[in-house]
Design an enzyme around this catalytic site. Structure first.
Site: not given
Ligand code: NAD
Length: 707
Positions: A290, A394, A396, A401, A423, A444
C-alpha cells in the site's frame, strides 16, 4: 545530556529533563531499531545524571509517535521464533528502563500516538493529552498485537475488558474516550498542553503518589474469567485466518496474575508466535504494498493534468455510478446519455444513495443537494469543451464504442483524456479510430462503483504517460486505488480470475460437487465460493466473459468441454438476477436475496459432467488456487503490471482475494516456489493451466521469491 538522531534530552528548570522525540530529516516519529537504542541510551544518561527530579516526554512532530517501523518487520519475521522473542524482549527493555527511572515521568501527547507510540506513553507515570490527539493500538490490522509492553501496561491501567476492546478493534481513541477509560490523566487544549504537562509533573514531584501508581502497574491485574469467556466466543469465528486478536486475549488471561516482568516475558513469547503466522506475514506485506502504491500515486499526480470537471457517456449501471462517485468526491460531472429515461434513472440512483448518506448521518442535506447539483444530466454535447477527463460507459459493443469515441473526440479539447470503462474490449481497437490515440486510456471500474475500491487503468500501445497518470489521479480523487496495467484480454484482475474459474469448471467436469467446492474455498478464506460468486456476477455475464478471455490466451485457457456456466446460461439460470443459478434465491423480509439449495442443479449438469466423485478439500483448493498463482506470475513476467505489489493489491481489492493470503504472489512466497512447482507437477495431466512458467521453475531451484 544526550542527543541522538531520533530523540534528545534537554535540561529544563528544577532538575526536570525533557525527553523529546524529534526524528531528524523526517516529518514523523517512529520506533525503529535506532530509536529504541537511543531511548535505552537516554534512560541510562538520565539515571547516571543522579540529579534528575522528573522527566517530561514530548514530541516535536505533529503526530506524537506513529508506531513501529513496519518496514523492519519483514526481515525480523523471517527469523526463527526464538530469535524474534529474544529480539523483542530486548527492545521492550527500553520501555522498562523508562518505567523504572528513579523519578516521576509525564508524557505530553500532542498528536496521534499509535502502536509503539502509545505503548511508549504507557511506560511513563502520567499522561496529558491534547484535546485533538488520539491514542490506539492498531496492530491487529497487521496480524499482530502490541509487543512493546502494551499488553502488560494497558490492562493494569484500564482493565482487561477495555484493553481487549481496544486491541481487537484496533481503532484510534479520541482524547475524551482515553480520559474516560483512564488511559490518560488530563486533557488540555493543544496550546496549553506543554504547560499542563509540566504543571502536573511539578505537582507529582512534590508528592510521592507516583510511587504507589508504579507499584500497582508492576503487579497483577484483576481478570474476570467470564469476561474472557465471552470475548473468546465473540472472536473465535474470525480467528481461524486472523488469529491475532484471540491470541492477545489468551495472552492477557495468562499474564493477569503475573508481575510486570513475567507478563513482559509472556508478551515477547506470544508476539514471536503471532509474528510467524501467515496472517502477519501477509498483512504486513499488504501494508508495505500500500505504501509503495501511494508513492507511485505521488509520481502520477505530478504528471497528471489538472482535473476540474469530468464527463461520463452512458448513464447506465456503471456510468451512473461513476458520475455519482465523481460528484461525491468533488469533481463535478456532466452525465450524457442518448435516452432521457436512462438519465432520469441515473439521477434517481444518485439521489437514493445521497438520501441514504443523509439518513445515516454521514452527510447533511445541503451537501447532498450540492453533490446532486454537480451532476449535470444531458442529451447533447453542450459544454464538453470544459471537461478535463471523459469516461465512456456505453454498451459493450466495439462498433458503438468506436463511433461514440470518434464523435466525442470532435467536441472535447485536444488535451481532454478519453477513458473507456470497457470490461472486455482491447483499448488499442478503440484508440485506432481516434485522431489523438495518445489521449485514450482504459478505466475499468468494478460494480458497484461507489463500493468497489479498485480501478484498473489500462495503457494501450499508444497511450501517453500523461494520459495514464491523469486517469490514475482522477481515480484517486474518487477515493479509489488505481493500478496501471498493460492492455491484454481481461486486463489484470479478470485475467488472473479466469484460470481460477476454469479450475472450478474442470472440477465440476470431473465429478466434483459444487456445494463442496464452495464450502472448501469459503473455509479457505474466500468471502464466497466460486459457484455462489458466479451466481452473484450473473451466469450469462460470467460465461461470456470467461469465453472471451480464454479465447485470448490460446490453448492454455481453452475449455474443450461444455462447461457448467454455458449449460446454466442456456437454461436461463442466470444466477441471482433470475433467482436461479447454481443455487436458488429467495427474498427475505428485508428484500435481500437469500441463497437456498436448488434440488435440480446437479441433475441438470449431470449429462455434461463425470459421475459424482469425492475430492479432498486440499485438491479442490489447489486445483483452483494454483492456476491463479501461475497466471499472476505470467502477468508479472509480461509486465501486465509493473510490480508484484500491484498484482497482489489488484486481486485483493478487485476480487476479494483473502487478505490473510496477501495476494497470489505473496501466497506463492509463503508456500515456497519449490512447493508450488511440485504441486503443479502433481496436476500436470490436467493440462497447460497447471504448467508453471520457466521463470517459476528457475525461482524454485534458486530458492528465490517474488518479494
Ligand atoms: P448499461 O446497459 O447499464 O448502460 C449503458 C448506457 O449507455 C445506457 O443507458 C445507454 O442508453 C447508454 N448509451 C448507449 N449508447 C450511447 C451513446 N451513444 N451515448 C451515450 N450513452 C449511450 O451498461 P453498463 O452495465 O453500465 O455497462 C457500461 C460499460 O461498462 C460496458 O462497457 C461494460 O462492459 C462496462 N462494465 C460493466 C460492468 C458491470 O458490472 N455492469 C463492470 C465493469 C465494466
Amino acid at each position: 545530556m544526550f542527543k541522538g538522531q531520533s530523540l534528545y534530552l534537554k535540561r529544563l528548570d528544577d532538575g526536570i529533563v525533557e525527553l523529546c522525540f524529534d526524528r531528524q530529516g523526517e516529518a514523523i516519529n517512529k520506533f525503529d531499531v535506532r530509536t529504541i537504542d537511543e531511548l535505552k541510551a537516554a534512560t541510562v544518561a538520565l539515571r547516571a545524571a543522579g540529579d534528575v527530579t522528573g522527566v517530561l516526554v514530548t514530541s516535536a512532530k505533529d503526530a506524537f509517535i506513529v508506531g513501529a517501523d513496519i518496514f523492519e518487520f519483514t526481515g525480523l519475521f523471517k527469523l526463527p521464533a526464538a530469535e524474534i522473542e529474544a529480539f523483542n524482549a530486548d527492545q521492550a527493555t527500553a520501555f522498562t528502563q523508562l518505567d523504572d527511572l528513579p523519578c516521576p515521568t509525564v508524557t505530553a501527547i500532542n498528536g496521534l500516538a499509535l502502536g509503539g507510540g502509545f505503548e511508549m506513553t504507557l511506560a511513563s507515570d502520567y499522561r496529558v493529552i491534547a484535546s485533538t490527539a488520539q491514542v490506539g493500538l492498531p496492530e491487529v490490522g497487521l496480524g499482530l498485537f502490541p509487543g512493546y509492553g502494551g499488553t502488560v501496561r494497558l490492562p493494569r491501567l484500564i482493565g482487561a475488558e477495555l484493553t481487549i476492546d481496544w486491541i481487537s478493534a484496533g481503532k484510534p481513541q479520541p482524547a475524551a474516550a482515553a480520559l474516560a477509560a483512564g488511559a490518560v490523566d488530563r486533557i488540555a487544549e493543544p496550546t496549553e498542553l506543554r504547560a499542563a504537562a509540566l504543571d502536573l509533573l511539578r505537582n507529582v514531584i512534590a508528592n510521592d503518589e507516583w510511587r504507589a501508581r508504579r507499584t500497582k502497574r508492576h503487579g497483577a491485574f484483576e481478570a474476570n474469567a467470564e469476561t474472557f469467556a465471552a470475548v473468546r466466543a465473540r472472536l473465535t469465528p474470525s480467528s481461524k485466518h486472523l488469529p491475532a486478536a484471540l491470541a492477545a486475549v489468551e495472552l492477557l488471561q495468562q499474564a493477569a496474575p503475573c508481575s510486570r516482568d513475567e507478563a513482559a516475558r509472556l508478551e515477547a513469547q506470544a508476539f514471536s508466535k503471532i509474528a510467524k503466522t501467515q496472517a502477519a506475514s501477509s498483512l504486513v506485506r499488504i501494508f508495505i504494498n500500500d505504501q509503495a502504491l501511494k508513492k507511485k500515486g505521488k509520481t502520477e499526480a505530478n504528471l497528471s493534468r489538472p482535473i476540474k470537471r469530468a464527463a461520463v457517456l452512458g448513464a447506465g449501471i456503471m456510468g451512473g455510478g461513476i458520475a455519482y462517485t465523481s460528484a461525491v468526491r468533488k469533481t463535478p460531472v456532466i452525465m450524457k446519455d442518448i435516452a432521457q429515461k436512462a438519465l432520469d434513472l441515473g439521477i434517481s440512483e444518485a439521489s437514493n444513495l445521497l438520501t441514504r448518506q443523509v439518513t445515516t448521518g454521514r452527510m447533511d442535506q445541503s451537501r447532498a443537494d450540492a453533490v446532486l447539483a454537480s451532476i449535470k444530466p444531458q442529451l447533447d454535447y453542450n459544454e464538453f469543451d470544459t471537461v478535463d477527463v471523459l469516461v465512456e460507459a456505453v454498451v459493450e459493443n466495439i462498433n458503438v464504442k468506436r463511433s461514440v469515441l470518434r464523435e466525442v473526440e470532435g467536441v472535447v479539447r485536444a488535451d481532454t483524456v478519453l477513458a473507456s470503462n470497457t470490461s472486455s474490449l482491447v483499448i488499442a481497437d478503440m484508440a485506432d479510430v481516434l485522431q489523438r490515440p495518445e489521449n485514450m486510456v482504459g478505466m475499468h471500474f468494478f460494480n458497484p462503483v461507489h463500493m468497489m475500491p479498485l480501478v484498473e487503468v489500462i495503457r494501450g500501445p499508444k497511450t501517453s504517460e500523461v494520459a495514464a497518470s491523469t486517469i490514475a489521479t482522477y481515480a484517486r480523487a474518487m477515493g479509489k486505488t488505481p493500478i496501471i496495467v498493460r492492455d491484454c484480454p481481461g486486463f489484470l484482475v479478470n485475467r488472473i480470475f479466469t484460470p481460477y474459474a476454469i479450475g472450478f469448471l474442470q472440477l465440476l467436469r470431473d465429478g466434483a460437487d459444487f456445494i463442496k467446492i464452495d464450502q472448501a474455498l469459503e473455509a479457505f478464506g474466500w468471502p464466497m465460493g466460486p459457484a455462489y460468486l458466479q451466481d452473484v456476477i450473473g451466469i450469462d455475464t460470467a460465461s461470456h466473459v470467461f469465453d472471451t478471455i480464454s479465447n485470448g490466451y490460446g490453448a492454455r485457457m481453452q475449455m474443450d468441454f461444455k462447461h457448467a456456466l454455458a449449460v446454466l446460461a442456456e437454461l436461463g439460470h442466470f444466477g441471482q438476477k433470475t433467482q436461479r443459478g447454481f443455487y436458488r434465491y429467495e427474498a427475505d423480509a428485508k428484500g435481500r436475496l437469500q441463497k437456498q439449495l436448488a434440488d435440480d442443479t446437479k441433475a441438470l449438469l449431470q449429462p455434461f459432467v463425470a459421475a459424482p466423485r469425492e475430492f479432498s478439500e486440499i485438491e479442490m483448493v489447489e486445483r483452483t488456487m494454483l492456476p491463479m498463482i501461475i497466471e499472476a506470475a505470467r502477468c508479472l513476467e509480461e509486465g501486465v503490471a509493473e510490480t508484484a505489489a500491484e498484482i497482489d493489491t489488484g486481486l485483493i481489492l478487485g476480487l476479494g482475494y483473502p487478505r490473510h493470503l496477501g495476494g497470489p504472489l505473496q501466497y506463492a512466497d509463503w508456500l515456497g516456489l519449490d512447493h508450488v512447482v511440485t504441486r503443479c507437477e502433481h496436476y500436470r495431466d490436467l493440462g497447460a493451466l497447471y504448467k508453471p512458467t520457466a521463470r517459476m521453475i528457475a525461482m524454485a531451484t534458486a530458492n528465490s521469491s517474488f518479494y
